[in-house]
Design a protein around this motif. Sequence first.
Motif, PDB file in Angstrom:
ATOM      1  N   GLY A 312       0.834  -1.369   0.156  1.00 35.28           N
ATOM      2  CA  GLY A 312      -0.015  -0.142   0.241  1.00 35.28           C
ATOM      3  C   GLY A 312       0.877   1.240  -0.060  1.00 35.28           C
ATOM      4  O   GLY A 312       0.607   2.361  -0.626  1.00 35.28           O
ATOM      5  N   ALA A 313       1.974   1.207   0.837  1.00 28.70           N
ATOM      6  CA  ALA A 313       2.747   2.261   0.969  1.00 28.70           C
ATOM      7  C   ALA A 313       3.445   2.792  -0.717  1.00 28.70           C
ATOM      8  O   ALA A 313       3.573   4.070  -1.001  1.00 28.70           O
ATOM      9  CB  ALA A 313       3.789   2.231   1.879  1.00 28.70           C
ATOM     10  N   THR A 314       3.383   1.925  -1.269  1.00 34.01           N
ATOM     11  CA  THR A 314       3.915   2.157  -2.759  1.00 34.01           C
ATOM     12  C   THR A 314       3.037   2.229  -3.736  1.00 34.01           C
ATOM     13  O   THR A 314       3.252   3.164  -4.477  1.00 34.01           O
ATOM     14  CB  THR A 314       4.986   1.101  -3.150  1.00 34.01           C
ATOM     15  N   ILE A 315       1.759   1.485  -3.711  1.00 36.86           N
ATOM     16  CA  ILE A 315       1.061   1.600  -4.887  1.00 36.86           C
ATOM     17  C   ILE A 315      -0.355   2.436  -4.295  1.00 36.86           C
ATOM     18  O   ILE A 315      -1.134   2.769  -5.367  1.00 36.86           O
ATOM     19  CB  ILE A 315       0.645   0.427  -5.538  1.00 36.86           C
ATOM     20  N   ASN A 316      -0.743   2.296  -3.257  1.00 34.61           N
ATOM     21  CA  ASN A 316      -1.959   3.170  -2.973  1.00 34.61           C
ATOM     22  C   ASN A 316      -1.780   4.509  -2.321  1.00 34.61           C
ATOM     23  O   ASN A 316      -1.347   4.629  -1.153  1.00 34.61           O
ATOM     24  CB  ASN A 316      -2.625   2.288  -1.717  1.00 34.61           C
ATOM     25  N   MET A 317      -2.249   5.566  -3.373  1.00 35.73           N
ATOM     26  CA  MET A 317      -2.092   6.764  -2.717  1.00 35.73           C
ATOM     27  C   MET A 317      -3.410   7.573  -3.186  1.00 35.73           C
ATOM     28  O   MET A 317      -3.395   8.299  -3.943  1.00 35.73           O
ATOM     29  CB  MET A 317      -0.842   7.590  -3.405  1.00 35.73           C
ATOM     30  N   ASP A 318      -4.372   7.416  -2.185  1.00 32.53           N
ATOM     31  CA  ASP A 318      -5.483   8.113  -2.561  1.00 32.53           C
ATOM     32  C   ASP A 318      -5.546   9.543  -2.428  1.00 32.53           C
ATOM     33  O   ASP A 318      -6.381  10.382  -3.323  1.00 32.53           O
ATOM     34  CB  ASP A 318      -6.585   7.635  -1.565  1.00 32.53           C
ATOM     35  N   GLY A 319      -4.800   9.942  -1.416  1.00 29.71           N
ATOM     36  CA  GLY A 319      -4.782  11.441  -1.248  1.00 29.71           C
ATOM     37  C   GLY A 319      -3.965  12.041  -2.444  1.00 29.71           C
ATOM     38  O   GLY A 319      -4.267  13.122  -2.828  1.00 29.71           O
ATOM     39  N   THR A 320      -3.039  11.412  -2.813  1.00 34.61           N
ATOM     40  CA  THR A 320      -2.264  12.039  -3.765  1.00 34.61           C
ATOM     41  C   THR A 320      -3.050  12.036  -5.270  1.00 34.61           C
ATOM     42  O   THR A 320      -3.079  13.036  -5.979  1.00 34.61           O
ATOM     43  CB  THR A 320      -1.029  11.034  -4.215  1.00 34.61           C
ATOM     44  N   SER A 321      -3.789  10.949  -5.476  1.00 34.77           N
ATOM     45  CA  SER A 321      -4.690  10.962  -6.929  1.00 34.77           C
ATOM     46  C   SER A 321      -5.901  12.030  -6.511  1.00 34.77           C
ATOM     47  O   SER A 321      -6.145  12.552  -7.682  1.00 34.77           O
ATOM     48  CB  SER A 321      -5.232   9.289  -6.919  1.00 34.77           C
ATOM     49  N   LEU A 322      -6.397  12.089  -5.458  1.00 31.49           N
ATOM     50  CA  LEU A 322      -7.237  13.273  -5.260  1.00 31.49           C
ATOM     51  C   LEU A 322      -6.828  14.410  -5.706  1.00 31.49           C
ATOM     52  O   LEU A 322      -7.165  15.364  -6.453  1.00 31.49           O
ATOM     53  CB  LEU A 322      -7.886  13.209  -4.009  1.00 31.49           C
ATOM     54  N   TYR A 323      -5.550  14.798  -5.175  1.00 26.62           N
ATOM     55  CA  TYR A 323      -4.948  16.055  -5.250  1.00 26.62           C
ATOM     56  C   TYR A 323      -4.745  16.217  -6.775  1.00 26.62           C
ATOM     57  O   TYR A 323      -4.570  17.249  -7.349  1.00 26.62           O
ATOM     58  CB  TYR A 323      -3.769  16.151  -4.578  1.00 26.62           C
ATOM     59  N   GLN A 324      -4.052  15.172  -7.641  1.00 25.63           N
ATOM     60  CA  GLN A 324      -3.745  15.273  -8.919  1.00 25.63           C
ATOM     61  C   GLN A 324      -5.026  15.754  -9.639  1.00 25.63           C
ATOM     62  O   GLN A 324      -4.803  16.495 -10.562  1.00 25.63           O
ATOM     63  CB  GLN A 324      -3.123  14.128  -9.315  1.00 25.63           C
ATOM     64  N   ALA A 325      -6.145  15.047  -9.523  1.00 24.46           N
ATOM     65  CA  ALA A 325      -7.401  15.562 -10.319  1.00 24.46           C
ATOM     66  C   ALA A 325      -7.627  16.885 -10.019  1.00 24.46           C
ATOM     67  O   ALA A 325      -7.976  17.520 -10.829  1.00 24.46           O
ATOM     68  CB  ALA A 325      -8.386  14.460  -9.789  1.00 24.46           C
ATOM     69  N   VAL A 326      -7.654  17.325  -8.701  1.00 25.12           N
ATOM     70  CA  VAL A 326      -8.200  18.906  -8.507  1.00 25.12           C
ATOM     71  C   VAL A 326      -6.990  19.716  -8.991  1.00 25.12           C
ATOM     72  O   VAL A 326      -7.396  20.604  -9.631  1.00 25.12           O
ATOM     73  CB  VAL A 326      -8.194  19.101  -6.872  1.00 25.12           C
ATOM     74  N   ALA A 327      -5.869  19.337  -8.779  1.00 24.59           N
ATOM     75  CA  ALA A 327      -4.813  20.383  -9.297  1.00 24.59           C
ATOM     76  C   ALA A 327      -4.802  20.238 -10.871  1.00 24.59           C
ATOM     77  O   ALA A 327      -4.733  21.574 -11.595  1.00 24.59           O
ATOM     78  CB  ALA A 327      -3.289  19.693  -9.102  1.00 24.59           C
ATOM     79  N   ALA A 328      -5.163  19.289 -11.631  1.00 22.79           N
ATOM     80  CA  ALA A 328      -5.344  19.226 -12.971  1.00 22.79           C
ATOM     81  C   ALA A 328      -6.302  20.298 -13.588  1.00 22.79           C
ATOM     82  O   ALA A 328      -6.058  21.024 -14.532  1.00 22.79           O
ATOM     83  CB  ALA A 328      -5.200  17.975 -13.646  1.00 22.79           C
TER      84      ALA A 328
END
Length: 434
Positions: A312-328
Motif C-alpha cells: 500500500g505504501a508504494t501503490i495506494n495513494m488516495d490523497g495523491t490521486s485526489l490532489y492530482q485530479a483537483v490540481a489538473a
Amino acid sequence: MKKLALHWKILIGMALGVLLGILMSSFEGGKEIVQDWVKPFGTIFINSLKLIAVPLILGSLIKGVSDLKDISKLSKMGGKTVLIYILTTLVAVSIGLILVNVVKPGNSITEKTRTELVGNYSGNTQKYKDQAASQKESGPLQALVDLVPNNIIGAAGENKNMLQVIFFAIFFGIGLILIPESKSKPVKDFFDGFNEVILKMIDLIMLAAPYGVFALLAALIVESPSTDLFKALGWYAMTVLFGLLLMIIFYIVLVYIFTGKKPKFFMNGISPAQLLAFSTSSSAATLPVTMERVHEHLGVEEEVSSFVLPIGATINMDGTSLYQAVAAVFIAQAFGMDLSFGVQLGIVATATLASIGSAAVPGAGMVMLVIVLAQAGIPEAGLALIFAIDRPLDMCRTVVNVTGDATVSMLVAKTEGKLGEPHVKNWDDDYKVS
Ligand code: ASP
C-alpha cells in the motif's frame, strides 16, 4: 502523574516547532540558526525511520508470507488487496473531480496573479518536467520490468526500489513455504526474532518522534515562501483539503461498516502514524510506524499487515490521486480551458495510474502530475501556479495515503478472519524501554 499519550506529545512537538519557526523568521539570521542547529535533528529523525524500512519489509514480509502456509491463500489475499486499493483510489479521484468542478477554484485566479506565479516558479517547473519526461519515455511494460531486481543488495540499497524489495521478500517467502519443515523452521525462527528486534527499534525511534517533528516543522516554516502566494491559492487549497477530509470520513465509515470498529478506536490507533505522515510528507518514512500501529493497536494480524501495508505504501495513494485530479482541473480553469467529460474521464485513469507510480516520498505526487497534465493537454507551465502551496498539501495528502493503507489492511484482515483485538491494551504501555 499519568503519562501523556504519544500522539499528544507529537502534537505538542509540532505546535512548538511551528511557533519556533514563526519566531525565528521574524528576525534576520533566525532562518540560518534554525537551518544549522534545529533542522539536522529532523533530518536525523527521518533518516532513522528510513533506515528501518528495508529490514522491516524484508523481515516482516518473509515471515508474513511463510506463515500463510500455502500459495493459494497468498494469491487470494494479493488479488483482494490490489482490487480494494484500486477501488479506493477511484473513489478518491472521483471526489476530487466532483469538488473541483463544483467549486471551480481556478476561475478566481486573475490574469495578473497567474503571470506572477508562473514567472516566480517556472525554474522549478522545468526540473519536474525533466523528471517526468524520463518516466514517460519508457515503454508500456517498464513498470513490470522494474518490479524484478537483478541484484537484491542493489535493490535494497535504495529506498526508492521498495517494490523490488517486496518482490524479493514475497519470492523468498514462497520458497520457504515450499521446502520441508525441518529445513524451513530455523529460517522462520530467525526472521521471527529479527522482526521483534526491528519492532523494538521502531519503539525506540518513536520516543524521539516529538523532538523530530518539532525540528522538521520549525525548518519547514522558516523555509516556506511568502504568505501572499498562499492567499491567491486559497480556494484551490481549500478544495484539496475538503476532498482529503471527505476521504478520511469515507475510511472511518468503511471501517465501521465492514469491521464494526468505532471511529475513536480507529483514529486513536492510527493517529501517531498520521502525525508522522504529516510531519515527514513521506508514506515510506512513515511505514514502520504504520505497520506497528495497525498490528499492535488496530488488531490486524501480522500475516495481513506485513503483506498489505508495504504494498500500500508504494501503490495506494488516495490523497495523491485526489490532489492530482483537483490540481489538473484547477490549472485548466486558471488558463481558461473547458475540459470535456471525456478528458475528465481520462484524468480519472491517468491520476489513478500516476498515483500508483508516485514514489512514497515528499513531492512525488507533483512530479507525476506532469504526466496527468500532458495526457489531458493542459499547459505544464501551470505547475508553477500550484508550486508555492504544494508542500502543505503534500503533508495532508500523505496523511490520507497512510490512513487509506491502514483502512484497506483492516478490511482485508476482516475478510481473512485475521482481525483480532489490539495487542497493546493500555496506550501508555507502549514505547517504553524495558
Ligand atoms: N508525499 C506523498 C507520499 O509519500 C506522495 C505525494 O503525493 O507526493 O505519500
